[in-house]
Design a protein around this motif. Structure first.
Motif, short mmCIF file in Angstrom:
data_model
loop_
_atom_site.label_atom_id
_atom_site.label_comp_id
_atom_site.label_asym_id
_atom_site.label_seq_id
_atom_site.Cartn_x
_atom_site.Cartn_y
_atom_site.Cartn_z
N GLY A 327 -7.45 -7.77 2.90
CA GLY A 327 -7.19 -7.69 1.48
C GLY A 327 -8.06 -8.64 0.69
O GLY A 327 -8.35 -9.75 1.11
N ARG A 339 -6.06 -3.14 -6.80
CA ARG A 339 -6.14 -3.12 -5.34
C ARG A 339 -7.57 -3.45 -4.93
O ARG A 339 -8.51 -2.82 -5.43
CB ARG A 339 -5.75 -1.74 -4.79
N SER A 366 -4.24 -8.49 -1.81
CA SER A 366 -3.68 -7.14 -1.71
C SER A 366 -2.86 -7.00 -0.43
O SER A 366 -3.29 -7.46 0.64
CB SER A 366 -4.79 -6.09 -1.73
N ARG A 369 -0.41 -2.44 2.78
CA ARG A 369 -0.30 -1.04 2.36
C ARG A 369 -1.52 -0.63 1.54
O ARG A 369 -2.11 0.43 1.76
CB ARG A 369 0.97 -0.84 1.56
N ASP A 370 -1.92 -1.48 0.60
CA ASP A 370 -3.09 -1.17 -0.23
C ASP A 370 -4.37 -1.25 0.58
O ASP A 370 -5.31 -0.47 0.35
CB ASP A 370 -3.16 -2.14 -1.41
N SER A 373 -4.67 1.95 2.48
CA SER A 373 -4.99 3.07 1.60
C SER A 373 -6.47 3.07 1.21
O SER A 373 -7.14 4.12 1.25
CB SER A 373 -4.11 3.00 0.35
N LEU A 374 -6.99 1.91 0.83
CA LEU A 374 -8.40 1.83 0.44
C LEU A 374 -9.32 2.08 1.64
O LEU A 374 -10.38 2.69 1.50
CB LEU A 374 -8.69 0.46 -0.17
#
Length: 451
Positions: A327, A339, A366, A369-370, A373-374
Motif C-alpha cells: 500500500g 487508493r 491503503s 483490500r485496496d 483491487s489495484l
C-alpha cells in the motif's frame, strides 16, 4: 588690500566655473569610494565575527562556559573586594582553560578510513566494520575520540596517542538483529581535554549503506499458476482459437472454418469445431499488508515480510513473471477517497530484498483490500495471488480482498500469527494458510498443492 584679495577670489570663482565643478566632483567621488570601502570593511568584520562566534559555539562546551563564568566572577569579585577565595577560584578556572587549549591542536591531523565487510546481509548476521585512523601530521597527535553513527545509534571509538605516520585500527560491530536499512557514518573526530571544557570536531564524508534483508526460507518450485512453456500456461477460460486443445462442440454461425474438426464431422454428420483453453503469460502477485491495524504486533509484521520475501525469491529464481505490491501512503484527510499502491522492484532477488528491507508498518496507508483491487486492475493476466497479512484481519476482510481478482485466479491468504498453530483451510475459493513460524510456509504450501 583685504578688499582686493577678496575681489580676486570672487572673480576667480566666477571665471573658472569648470574648475569649481571639477573640485566638487572629485570630492563626491572620494566620498563614494570611502563609503564603499566602509561597507566592504563592515561586511568583512561581520563575516569574521560570525565565523568567530560559530567557532566559539562549536568549541566551548557547557563545562567551558561554566569555567569562563567562574573565572570572570572569581577574578572580578576577588580583585575588587579583596576576597582571596574568589580570586583563587577564578585563577584556577583560568589555569584549567589554558591547560585545555593544547588538546585542540592537530584536530585535523587524522585520516579516517571506514570500511564495511558487506553492504547486504540477512537479519541476525553479525557484521563488523573496520575503522583505521592514521596520523598524517608531522607531530604526535594527542588522544582523541571518533564517533561513528550507526543507524540511530552512535559508536564511540577511543584513539590513543599516535605518533606521526602511525595508525590505529578498531573493529566496529554493526547491530543487525532487525531488518532495515542502516547508514554507517560519516565518522566524526572529537578532540578535547579530559574535563570536556573545550572540543573540536572534524567530519569525513565516507558513508556506507547497509541493507539488512529479511529472513527467508527455501520453498519448493510449484507449477501453480506459472509459465511452463513458450506460449503460456492454460487457464480455465474457453476460447475458439489458441494452442491448448480442450474439446469438440457443434458448429455455430460465425465460427471460423479453419477450426472445423473434419473427423468428428464425418462421424456425427454435423459440423463440429475445436475448442481451446486460453493460454496466457501467467503472472503471480504478492500483496503485502502494511497497515498498522492489519497486524497485532511487530513480530507478526516481520513474519509477514519474511513470508512475502520467501514467495518472491522463489518466483524470481524460477524465472516467473512476478509482482510484489504494498500500500502507498495516503494523507489522513484522503484515506476514504484515495487508493494508492506501490510496486517493489523485482528485477532480481537482491532488488526485491533491498526494497523489502525498507518497508515499515504505518497508519496512513491503503488497506490490503485496496492494494489487491489495484493490483488486479494493473495485471489482468494474473493467475495466482498471495495476500500476506497479520491476524488482525477477519475472514470477511480476507474474502473481500480476494474478490478483487477474477474467478479463475487462485488466491491464497497467508495469515501470520506467531501465537497460533499452523493450519490450512478454505473459505470458498480462497485458500488460507496460517503460519506461526516461517518454516510453516514451506510445509503448508506443499500440503495445499496436493489438495
Amino acid at each position: 588690500m583685504s578688499f582686493n584679495t577678496e575681489s580676486r577670489l570672487t572673480r576667480t570663482s566666477v571665471a573658472d566655473g569648470t574648475g569649481l565643478a571639477r573640485t566638487r566632483f572629485g570630492t563626491s567621488a572620494r566620498t563614494t569610494v570611502l563609503a564603499v570601502r566602509g561597507v566592504q570593511s563592515w561586511r568583512r568584520v561581520r563575516r569574521a565575527a560570525v565565523a568567530t562566534g560559530r567557532w566559539v559555539a562549536e568549541t566551548v562546551t557547557v563545562a567551558g562556559w561554566l569555567m569562563i563564568g567562574a573565572a570572570a566572577v572569581g577574578l572580578g569579585v576577588g580583585l575588587v573586594f579583596g576576597w582571596l577565595e574568589f580570586a583563587v577560584a577564578g585563577f584556577a578556572a583560568v589555569v584549567l582553560l589554558a591547560l585545555s587549549i593544547p588538546f585542540l591542536f592537530s584536530a585535523r591531523a587524522y585520516d579516517v578510513d571506514l570500511r564495511v565487510e558487506h553492504d547486504r546481509v540477512v537479519a541476525g548476521t553479525q557484521v563488523e566494520g573496520t575503522l583505521v585512523v592514521r596520523n598524517v601530521g608531522t607531530s604526535p597527535a594527542l588522544p582523541g575520540r571518533i564517533d561513528v553513527p550507526v543507524g540511530d545509534g552512535l559508536v564511540d571509538v577511543h584513539v590513543p596517542l599516535l605518533r606521526a605516520g602511525h595508525e590505529h585500527t578498531e573493529q566496529v560491530v554493526v547491530p543487525t538483529q532487525r531488518r532495515g536499512i542502516i547508514t554507517i557514518g560519516p565518522a566524526r573526530t572529537v578532540r578535547g581535554d579530559p574535563l570536556g571544557i573545550l572540543k573540536r570536531e572534524g567530519t569525513w564524508d565516507d558513508t556506507h549503506t547497509l541493507y539488512i534483508h529479511p529472513v527467508t526460507t527455501p520453498l519448493r518450485a510449484s507449477t501453480t499458476g506459472y509459465v511452463r512453456d513458450l506460449e503460456g500456461s492454460a487457464s480455465r477460460t474457453i476460447v475458439d482459437a489458441d494452442f491448448s486443445f480442450h474439446a469438440i462442440r457443434p458448429y455455430v454461425p460465425g465460427d471460423s472454418q479453419r477450426q472445423i474438426h473434419w473427423k468428428s464431422t464425418a462421424k456425427t454428420g454435423t459440423l463440429m469445431v475445436r475448442q481451446y483453453e486460453e493460454t496466457r503469460r501467467s503472472r503471480m502477485i504478492i500483496a503485502l499488508a502494511l497497515g498498522e491495524d492489519e497486524y497485532a504486533s511487530d513480530d507478526e509484521f516481520e513474519l509477514g515480510v519474511s513470508a512475502a520475501a520467501s514467495l518472491g525469491v522463489r518466483g524470481i529464481r524460477d524465472g516467473r513473471d512476478i509482482g510484489v505490491v504494498v500500500g502507498g501512503e495516503v494523507p489522513e484527510f484522503a484515506r476514504r477517497t484515495v487508493r494508492t499502491v506501490r510496486e517493489l522492484v523485482t528485477i532480481t532477488s537482491r532488488t526485491l530484498l533491498d526494497d523489502l528491507s525498507g518497508v515499515e508498518r504505518t497508519e496512513l496507508v491503503s488497506p490490503l483490500r485496496d492494494v489487491a483491487s489495484l493490483a488486479a486492475e494493473a495485471a489482468p493476466d494474473v493467475s495466482i495471488a498471495y495476500l500476506v497479512c497479520g491476524s488482525a484481519l477477519t475472514a470477511a476482510q480476507l474474502q473481500s480482498a480476494a474478490l478483487a481478482f477474477p474467478a479463475d485466479v487462485g488466491v491464497v491468504a497467508v495469515v501470520c500469527d506467531p501465537q497460533a498453530e499452523p493450519g490450512f483451510k478454505r473459505l470458498g475459493s480462497l485458500s488460507v494458510l496460517s503460519i506461526g513460524l516461517l518454516d510453516d510456509l514451506r510445509n503448508l504450501l506443499a500440503k495445499a498443492a496436493q489438495t
